[in-house]
Every structure is written in C-alpha cells, then in structure tokens.
Scaffold this motif. Structure first.
Motif, short mmCIF file in Angstrom:
data_model
loop_
_atom_site.label_atom_id
_atom_site.label_comp_id
_atom_site.label_asym_id
_atom_site.label_seq_id
_atom_site.Cartn_x
_atom_site.Cartn_y
_atom_site.Cartn_z
N ASP A 49 31.13 -14.64 80.61
CA ASP A 49 31.19 -15.60 79.52
C ASP A 49 31.94 -16.86 79.94
O ASP A 49 31.59 -17.98 79.52
CB ASP A 49 31.89 -14.98 78.30
CG ASP A 49 31.03 -13.92 77.63
OD1 ASP A 49 29.80 -13.92 77.87
OD2 ASP A 49 31.57 -13.10 76.86
N HIS A 99 30.55 -20.76 79.73
CA HIS A 99 31.29 -21.83 79.07
C HIS A 99 31.54 -22.98 80.05
O HIS A 99 31.46 -24.16 79.67
CB HIS A 99 32.61 -21.30 78.53
CG HIS A 99 33.39 -22.34 77.76
ND1 HIS A 99 33.04 -22.74 76.49
CD2 HIS A 99 34.49 -23.07 78.11
CE1 HIS A 99 33.88 -23.67 76.09
NE2 HIS A 99 34.77 -23.88 77.04
N SER A 105 30.41 -26.91 79.73
CA SER A 105 31.37 -28.00 79.91
C SER A 105 30.88 -28.99 80.96
O SER A 105 30.99 -30.21 80.78
CB SER A 105 32.74 -27.43 80.30
OG SER A 105 33.25 -26.58 79.28
N THR A 117 32.45 -29.74 74.12
CA THR A 117 31.33 -28.79 74.18
C THR A 117 30.64 -28.62 72.83
O THR A 117 29.42 -28.41 72.78
CB THR A 117 31.81 -27.42 74.69
OG1 THR A 117 32.89 -26.95 73.86
CG2 THR A 117 32.30 -27.52 76.12
#
Length: 604
Positions: free
Chosen positions: A373, A377, A381, A398
């Motif tokens: 995860d 992420h 970004s 984000t």
C-alpha cells in the motif's frame, strides 16, 4: 472485388445513424443486444460458457474473473443499455411480436441488393468501414429496426396524400430565386427599397450585402425552392412572385430575407419504368421518418411507465437484491447476464489487461517482490507532483490529484488503482535493479537537452527518383530561397511544405540517428545527401548551428538526473512487459473464438 464504397458510406449515414435518433440519450450500441424470439430471450438469461478464457504460463483466467473485471469497468454503462433493451423486449412480448431469423436475413439481403452487393460483401464492408460485425449488425441494428416497425406499425402507414406531397417536393414545379439575408430588419428594409426600385441590381446587392456567404458569391442564387420541402411561408412567397419580381421583407427565425424570382422550373415526369422504384424510395423515406418519431415517443412512454430498480452501483440495493443488476417491471437482469454483455462488448480489451496483470504477478513472485500500500501511495504522490498538483509547501496534494483523475466520471478509484497505479508500481519493482544512469547516459542526455542544434531547411520525398531530381535542382541553384520553394512545392511533409522548408532544429540523440549524423556533418550553406529513413527520402540544407543555452552540466544536474531517470525507467518498463509477453505461453481462448465471425446469425 470492387465494392461501391462511397454509396454504401452514404447509406450508412442515412440509415444507421438515423436509427440512433430513435433512442433518446442512447448510442446505437445502447439500443438492443436483443434476441429474436421469446425462447431465445429465455436462453440468453442463463448463458452457458467455457469456464476458462485464457491460460498464462499454466495459470488460468476464469470467465467469472473476466466477467467481474468487465463489470467493474463497464457495468454501469452496459446496465443502462440493457435496461432499455429489456423494456423493448417486454413490449415485444406483451404485443406478441417476434422477429424471426429469416426476417432479419431477408432485410439484410434487401439492403445489400440496393447497392448491388451480395449479403456477404455488404456485411464485410460494414465490418471494414464501420467496425460492425455481422452478428452485431443483426442484433443491434436490423432486429430493433424490424421490431420497432412492428411495435409502431399502426402509426407508420404511409398515406397517398403523404406520398403525393413528397413526390411533388422531389419532382414538382420549382421556383429558382435569388436571396439577400440580413441579421437586422432595418438593413433588410433599406436593401428592399433599393432592390424594388431597380430589380436588375438585386444580384449586385446580394454580392455586396447578403450575409448568406454561400449564395452571396453567386449573386444570391439559391437551390430551387419546391413545394412541401421546407418552410411553407418561404414557399408561398417564392411561388407568388413573377419573374424578376422582388418580395417583401420576410422574417425567418432571427434573420430577415428578400427573394427575387428568377424563373420557374417545370415539373419533371419520371418514366413509367422508374415509377415503381421511385414509389418505394419515397415510401421508405416517409416511413422511416414517421418510425423515428413514433419510436422516440414509444421509448419515452416505456421509460416513464416502467418500474425500474437499478441495482448495480448502489451498495444498499446490491445487498437487498444479491445477484441482480437491475429489476424491470418485476423481471430481473442478473449480474451474470450483465457480465456476459460486458464481455461481448469489451471482453477482449479487459482480458488483455488481465493477462498483463497475471504476467506481472508471476514475475513479482519469481523475484520475491510485492507491491505494498505504501508503494501505491508513493506512485500516486509521484503522479501528482509530475502534473504539478502540489500543496503550497511543495508536497504532493494526492486528494486533489485523485479528484482530478475521477472528475470525468469515466473511471472509478478502484479501476484507476488497478489499471494505472498497480501496473506502474509492479513494473517499477521489476526493473528497479536495472535502473542505473551511466556517464554515457548523462552525456547523451545533456547533449540532447542543452547541446547545439542544427538549423536546417528540409524537403521530404516519398520516392527515390523524385528525391534524386529535387536534389539535383537544389545542388544547381544553391540558395535558401530556391530550396524553400522546392520544399513548398514538392515536400510531402506538412511542416516543411507549409513553411518553405523550415523545420525545428535537429538535436543529437533525438531518435533519428541517420538524419542527425548527416545534419551535424554539414556546414552552413551545404546540401546533404539523400537520407533514406522510415520509407521516406530527406534532403537537408544547413543554415547553421544554435548556441548552447547551458554549457556546464553541473548547473542542471538535478533536473537532468530526474528527467533521464524517468525516461529510462519508462523505457525499461516497456521493454520488460514486452519481454514477459514474448517469453510467456499464453492461450487466449476468447480471441480465438472470434477469429471466424458468423454471418448474420440471429441468436446472439
């Protein structure tokens, strides 16, 4: 075998696109994937399919997986179409209407014969020109057209009066006129006074002052006006004028117009032999126009009176009605049927994505790597920063990025993560150990981005013989002006042709090694040889070199490393997925099943 392509393209515009207008707010694909009989409808609600659609390195992809993934991506779009399909199916059942396979085939044969084509040639042309396969054509175009004709049959009978009016509109007497159009009444009245005082000046006034550009250039002449073919007020005025007479000012919409009668065109009298074909053509046109109007009203009525529960996409309803996609007037469209429809329309595309996902998963497992995860992420970004979606302090925003991605409504968060973010992270994991910027990479990158460039004139030819001729002409008259005129006249490349040979300066390591090598070997005023590349033949005339903007690589080190890393990483990722596919054992049963299309098959 020669095919009457232009005529058939015209038919497709006249007969297929108008059918789309029968279904408010729908595309043609939304109309029907309907079957032809009640028994066929029942069969379609319980599809029997092979359980495996592909095998990737001995690892199967099931039809259930493909169905679920297809629904996730296209289910909402497809269910809306299927609801409308089911409404018309129910209307057919309620009225005892069934359209047989033979009727569908006969209609396709009749349409084919109109253009002098066999049914097979006609269907092949549809596939090539409109990307509509035979089964889709039978199911989504011909069946609904025939079904609608049956459903609104009592509203689309063509009366003798309607035929007579249309015949007069096509073959009756016509009034040849000139026109002046104005966007305000005062100007129109002023021009009317001048034209009425001297009718012989009407053409000149139209050329100078009419705002209808198409007719102004020819002194206001417009196509002949016939009765029953447009605005009745305009027709009454035109047929009420004597030759040379100027009309009063007439307001049509937000325009004011004047007419001047030129002459009357007598009615034409088709031969008795042509009358049957003319009658059929006119009758078909009137019926189609009435059918479109009646079908629009019918759909609106069906939609207004229907009790529709759209389950798919509503979490609360999905729990209340498990396994249902929608419920129409008490009849259920199952998720299984929605999945099959999604596969029918988008299965090949979705399956390719699943095959790639399987390959990436297998490769990650072999390298003992996994996507976390945190990795996902970080990729979001990175994407936000690359598109400039950042907070005031420079950190990636984000949430704003995700809002932008999802704002069109064409993709959900889950699909974006599965189809864009996860594959990008997975490929990055697979190639990160190979990602090394060498001194050679840095040198080439600096030269490409900041090094000198060659300013040239270019002439691009499609064959060597022409190139040889142009090269000799350029050699014998060595000036920029003459070369520019050659490029303008002979170059097949739009930029060089439209700019007297001038093209963007050539840089090193730009992806055209043969052109770059020749260009950087030239001196100002020199002519290159003939450069053969990409099936074209290029001649260059050097105009000099640009001065480098940056001479010290250290001054742009950070920016250069970032750009080169991104570029090289993308190249490595593309090479890796291509390598995985080349080395994999892939059996795609879905694609194989579509290699031999069936012609005009009724059961879809």
């Amino acid at each position: 075998m020669p095919l009457q392509t232009a005529r058939t393209r015209k038919f497709m515009t006249q007969s297929i696109r108008p059918l789309c207008r029968c279904f408010p707010a729908l595309t043609l694909a939304a109309v029907l994937g309907a079957t032809l009989t009640s028994s066929a409808i029942a069969q379609e609600t319980a599809p029997s399919r092979s359980n495996v659609v592909a095998v990737v390195n001995a690892d199967p992809i099931t039809r259930k997986t493909l169905s679920d993934q297809s629904i996730q991506r296209y289910g909402t779009e497809v269910i809306d179409n299927m609801i409308n399909r089911h409404l018309i199916m129910q209307a057919c059942q309620h009225n005892g209407i069934e359209v047989s396979k033979q009727e569908v085939t006969d209609e396709i044969r009749r349409l084919s014969a109109k253009f002098g084509l066999s049914m097979e040639s006609y269907l092949q042309l549809l596939k090539e020109e409109r990307n509509i396969d035979p089964n889709q054509y039978s199911r989504e175009i011909i069946w609904p057209m025939l079904a609608l004709r049956r459903l609104v049959a009592d509203q689309v009978e063509v009366t003798q009066e309607e035929f007579n009016r249309s015949f007069v509109a096509q073959y009756g007497e016509a009034a040849k006129c000139r026109l002046i159009m104005c966007d305000n009444e005062a100007k129109a009245n002023k021009l009317h006074a001048q034209a009425a005082a001297d009718p012989d000046k009407f053409a000149s006034l139209a050329k100078q002052f009419s705002e209808d550009e198409a007719s102004a250039s020819v002194g206001g002449l417009i196509p002949p006006i016939r009765r029953h073919s447009g605005d009745t007020r305009l027709e009454e005025v035109a047929f009420g004028l004597k030759d040379g007479e100027v009309s009063q000012v007439l307001q049509l919409g937000d325009q004011w117009i004047l007419l001047q009668a030129v002459r009357r065109i007598p009615a034409s009298s088709p031969s008795p032999q042509a009358l049957p074909a003319i009658r059929e053509q006119i009758t078909d046109r009137i019926r189609d126009e009435k059918m479109r109007s009646a079908a629009t009203e019918l759909f609106s009525k069906l939609q207004q009176e229907a009790n529709v529960i759209k389950v798919l996409g509503n979490e609360e309803l999905e729990q209340q009605y498990p396994g249902a996609g929608a419920i129409i007037n008490g009849e259920q469209i199952t998720l299984a049927l929605v999945g099959e429809e999604c596969i029918k329309r988008h299965g090949e595309e979705v399956l390719e994505g699943e095959i790639n996902r399987k390959l990436l998963t297998q490769a990650l497992r072999q390298m003992n790597k996994q996507v976390t995860d945190a990795d996902l992420h970080a990729e979001i970004s990175r994407a936000a920063v690359s598109y400039g979606i950042v907070n005031p302090d420079g950190t990636p925003d984000t949430e704003a990025w995700m809002e932008q991605v999802l704002s069109t409504g064409e993709v959900t968060r889950g699909v974006y993560m599965a189809d864009s973010v996860w594959p990008s992270v997975a490929l990055t994991k697979l190639v990160e150990d190979d990602m090394v910027l060498t001194d050679a990479d840095m040198k080439e990158g600096f030269e490409a981005a900041y090094g000198p460039r060659v300013e040239v004139l270019a002439c691009v030819l499609s064959d060597q013989r022409s190139a040889q001729k142009i090269w000799e002409m350029a050699r014998d008259n060595p000036t920029d002006d003459f070369f520019g005129r050659l490029a303008s006249q002979y170059s097949v490349e739009p930029v060089s042709s439209g700019n007297m040979g001038k093209v963007p300066p050539i840089r090193k390591h730009g992806g055209q090694p043969s052109v770059e090598k020749e260009a950087f070997a030239l001196k100002a005023g020199e002519l290159s040889g003939i450069i053969a590349t990409g099936g074209k033949y290029i001649i260059l005339r050097c105009q000099g070199f640009t001065e480098p903007v940056v001479t010290d690589p250290a001054a742009v080190q950070g920016e250069l490393v970032r750009d080169l890393t991104e570029r090289k990483m993308r190249r490595l990722m593309a090479e890796r997925i291509e390598d995985l596919r080349e080395k994999a054992e892939i059996d795609n049963f879905l694609a194989a099943s579509k290699e031999t299309p069936r012609v005009a098959e009724a059961r879809q």
